[in-house]
Write a protein that holds these residues in place. Structure first.
Motif, short mmCIF file in Angstrom:
data_model
loop_
_atom_site.label_atom_id
_atom_site.label_comp_id
_atom_site.label_asym_id
_atom_site.label_seq_id
_atom_site.Cartn_x
_atom_site.Cartn_y
_atom_site.Cartn_z
N PRO A 145 0.82 -1.23 0.00
CA PRO A 145 0.00 0.00 0.00
C PRO A 145 0.85 1.26 0.00
CG PRO A 145 0.09 -0.91 2.21
CD PRO A 145 0.86 -1.86 1.33
N THR A 146 1.58 1.46 -1.07
CA THR A 146 2.40 2.66 -1.21
C THR A 146 1.74 3.61 -2.21
OG1 THR A 146 3.73 1.50 -2.90
CG2 THR A 146 4.55 1.48 -0.63
N PRO A 147 1.84 4.91 -2.01
CA PRO A 147 1.16 5.87 -2.89
C PRO A 147 1.66 5.76 -4.33
CG PRO A 147 1.93 6.94 -0.89
CD PRO A 147 2.55 5.59 -0.90
N TYR A 148 0.75 6.06 -5.26
CA TYR A 148 1.10 6.13 -6.67
C TYR A 148 0.50 7.41 -7.23
CZ TYR A 148 2.13 4.67 -11.43
OH TYR A 148 2.65 4.60 -12.71
N SER A 149 1.31 8.23 -7.85
CA SER A 149 0.89 9.54 -8.30
C SER A 149 -0.27 9.46 -9.29
CB SER A 149 2.07 10.27 -8.97
OG SER A 149 1.67 11.53 -9.46
N GLU A 150 -1.31 10.24 -9.02
CA GLU A 150 -2.46 10.44 -9.90
C GLU A 150 -3.30 9.18 -10.09
OE1 GLU A 150 -1.14 12.17 -13.54
OE2 GLU A 150 -0.32 13.97 -12.58
N ARG A 151 -3.13 8.17 -9.26
CA ARG A 151 -3.98 6.98 -9.29
C ARG A 151 -4.38 6.63 -7.86
NH1 ARG A 151 -4.10 3.94 -14.61
NH2 ARG A 151 -2.76 5.25 -15.90
N HIS A 152 -5.58 6.10 -7.72
CA HIS A 152 -5.98 5.60 -6.41
C HIS A 152 -5.46 4.17 -6.28
CE1 HIS A 152 -8.57 5.73 -2.80
NE2 HIS A 152 -8.49 4.42 -2.94
N VAL A 153 -4.77 3.90 -5.19
CA VAL A 153 -4.16 2.59 -4.97
C VAL A 153 -5.16 1.66 -4.31
CG1 VAL A 153 -2.37 1.36 -3.67
CG2 VAL A 153 -1.82 3.51 -4.82
N ILE A 154 -5.29 0.46 -4.86
CA ILE A 154 -6.01 -0.64 -4.21
C ILE A 154 -4.97 -1.72 -3.94
CG2 ILE A 154 -7.82 -2.38 -4.40
CD1 ILE A 154 -9.35 -0.54 -6.21
N ALA A 155 -4.82 -2.08 -2.68
CA ALA A 155 -3.72 -2.95 -2.28
C ALA A 155 -4.17 -4.00 -1.27
CB ALA A 155 -2.58 -2.12 -1.70
N GLY A 156 -3.24 -4.90 -0.97
CA GLY A 156 -3.45 -5.91 0.06
C GLY A 156 -2.37 -5.77 1.12
N HIS A 157 -1.72 -6.88 1.42
CA HIS A 157 -0.53 -6.95 2.27
C HIS A 157 -0.80 -6.76 3.76
CE1 HIS A 157 3.65 -6.91 3.40
NE2 HIS A 157 3.60 -5.67 3.83
N VAL A 158 -1.66 -5.81 4.12
CA VAL A 158 -1.84 -5.44 5.52
C VAL A 158 -2.72 -6.43 6.29
CG1 VAL A 158 -2.72 -3.62 7.05
CG2 VAL A 158 -1.46 -3.00 4.99
N HIS A 159 -3.64 -7.12 5.61
CA HIS A 159 -4.63 -8.00 6.25
C HIS A 159 -5.45 -7.19 7.28
CE1 HIS A 159 -1.96 -11.88 5.64
NE2 HIS A 159 -1.87 -11.01 4.62
N PRO A 160 -6.11 -6.10 6.86
CA PRO A 160 -6.74 -5.20 7.83
C PRO A 160 -7.89 -5.85 8.59
CG PRO A 160 -7.44 -4.65 5.61
CD PRO A 160 -6.34 -5.66 5.47
N VAL A 161 -7.95 -5.56 9.88
CA VAL A 161 -9.08 -5.95 10.73
C VAL A 161 -9.46 -4.73 11.57
CG1 VAL A 161 -8.45 -8.40 10.84
CG2 VAL A 161 -7.57 -6.82 12.57
N TYR A 162 -10.71 -4.72 11.99
CA TYR A 162 -11.21 -3.60 12.79
C TYR A 162 -11.91 -4.14 14.03
CZ TYR A 162 -13.55 0.79 13.99
OH TYR A 162 -13.99 1.92 14.64
N ARG A 163 -11.67 -3.51 15.17
CA ARG A 163 -12.27 -3.97 16.42
C ARG A 163 -13.53 -3.15 16.70
NH1 ARG A 163 -10.65 -7.32 20.23
NH2 ARG A 163 -8.49 -7.37 19.45
N LEU A 164 -14.66 -3.84 16.68
CA LEU A 164 -15.93 -3.23 17.07
C LEU A 164 -16.10 -3.41 18.57
CD1 LEU A 164 -18.38 -4.48 14.28
CD2 LEU A 164 -17.54 -2.15 14.59
N ARG A 165 -16.33 -2.31 19.27
CA ARG A 165 -16.43 -2.38 20.73
C ARG A 165 -17.88 -2.25 21.17
NH1 ARG A 165 -11.35 -2.38 22.39
NH2 ARG A 165 -9.76 -1.42 21.04
N GLY A 166 -18.24 -3.11 22.11
CA GLY A 166 -19.58 -3.08 22.67
C GLY A 166 -19.55 -2.53 24.08
N ARG A 167 -20.43 -3.02 24.89
CA ARG A 167 -20.49 -2.57 26.27
C ARG A 167 -19.34 -3.19 27.07
NH1 ARG A 167 -26.96 -3.14 27.69
NH2 ARG A 167 -27.72 -1.61 26.16
N GLY A 168 -18.84 -2.40 28.00
CA GLY A 168 -17.77 -2.91 28.84
C GLY A 168 -16.56 -3.31 28.02
#
Length: 218
Positions: A145-168
């Protein structure tokens, strides 16, 4: 195939898929990142007790997507094979049978860091292998996921996850798509992969994968 979630990015309509893939209707292209075929086999060869059947599971999901969507091309955003141990006979045999079922489909691999160590897929799989970036329309398709001039980058490598938090202290750690101003990340497609926690800010959109659906965050 489960319900797709439509988004607009860089002037293009895209579909986010709960199977942790992205579909680009205008190009009839299916994009997946970080399959890591043969990762479990490579770990077992080192004596590690890891689950079996991950290659079969990944192939089954791909088969379902290709049956459900009108695809002219399948693009892997890097890390097709996990490492040298991924060239186990059983793994390559399963991949050969899968490729034969889709012999008319154009497939491209954008070489990732694990591909450099594992080596390219066998020529018999008929997968075109290219270095990053692969420029298509307004996008720079990449592994890193490195920038590329004048194009929007779609990449992998990171394996992104997001933590959804509930109560407590309750929380859920879910694979996600992260769409930024200049760089967007796909979740790891592979069934046996880890994840790196990403955060949400004012310049990004996050969509988590859960319960066979896509859910926008915030």
């Amino acid at each position: 195939m489960n319900t797709a979630y439509p988004v607009r990015l860089a002037g293009e309509d895209l579909w986010l898929l709960p199977d942790k893939a992205l579909y680009w209707p205008a190009q009839q292209a299916l994009l997946v990142a970080d399959v890591h075929f043969g990762k479990a086999a490579a770990y077992r060869a080192l004596g590690q007790p890891v689950p079996q059947g991950t290659t079969s599971a990944n192939i089954a999901v791909l088969d379902g997507l290709l049956a459900a969507l009108p695809c002219r091309q399948l693009i892997f955003l890097g890390d097709f094979l996990h490492g040298p141990g991924s060239h186990a006979a059983a793994t390559l045999s399963a991949l050969a049978q899968w490729r034969e079922r889709h012999s008319d489909l154009a497939m491209t691999l954008i070489r990732g860091n694990h591909d450099k160590r594992a080596g390219d897929p066998p020529p018999s799989l008929n997968i075109r292998v290219v270095p990053e970036p692969l420029l298509m329309g307004p996008f720079s398709l990449q592994h890193e996921p490195t920038p590329y001039s004048e194009r929007h980058v779609i990449a992998g490598h990171v394996h992104p996850v997001y933590r959804l938090r509930g109560r407590g202290r309750e929380s859920l750690r879910l694979a996600c798509f992260r769409f930024g101003r200049d760089i967007s990340l796909l979740p790891a497609f592979g069934a046996f992969t880890g994840g790196y926690a990403v955060e949400k800010d004012d310049e990004c959109r996050i969509f988590v994968v859960g319960d066979n659906e896509i859910w926008p965050v915030g």
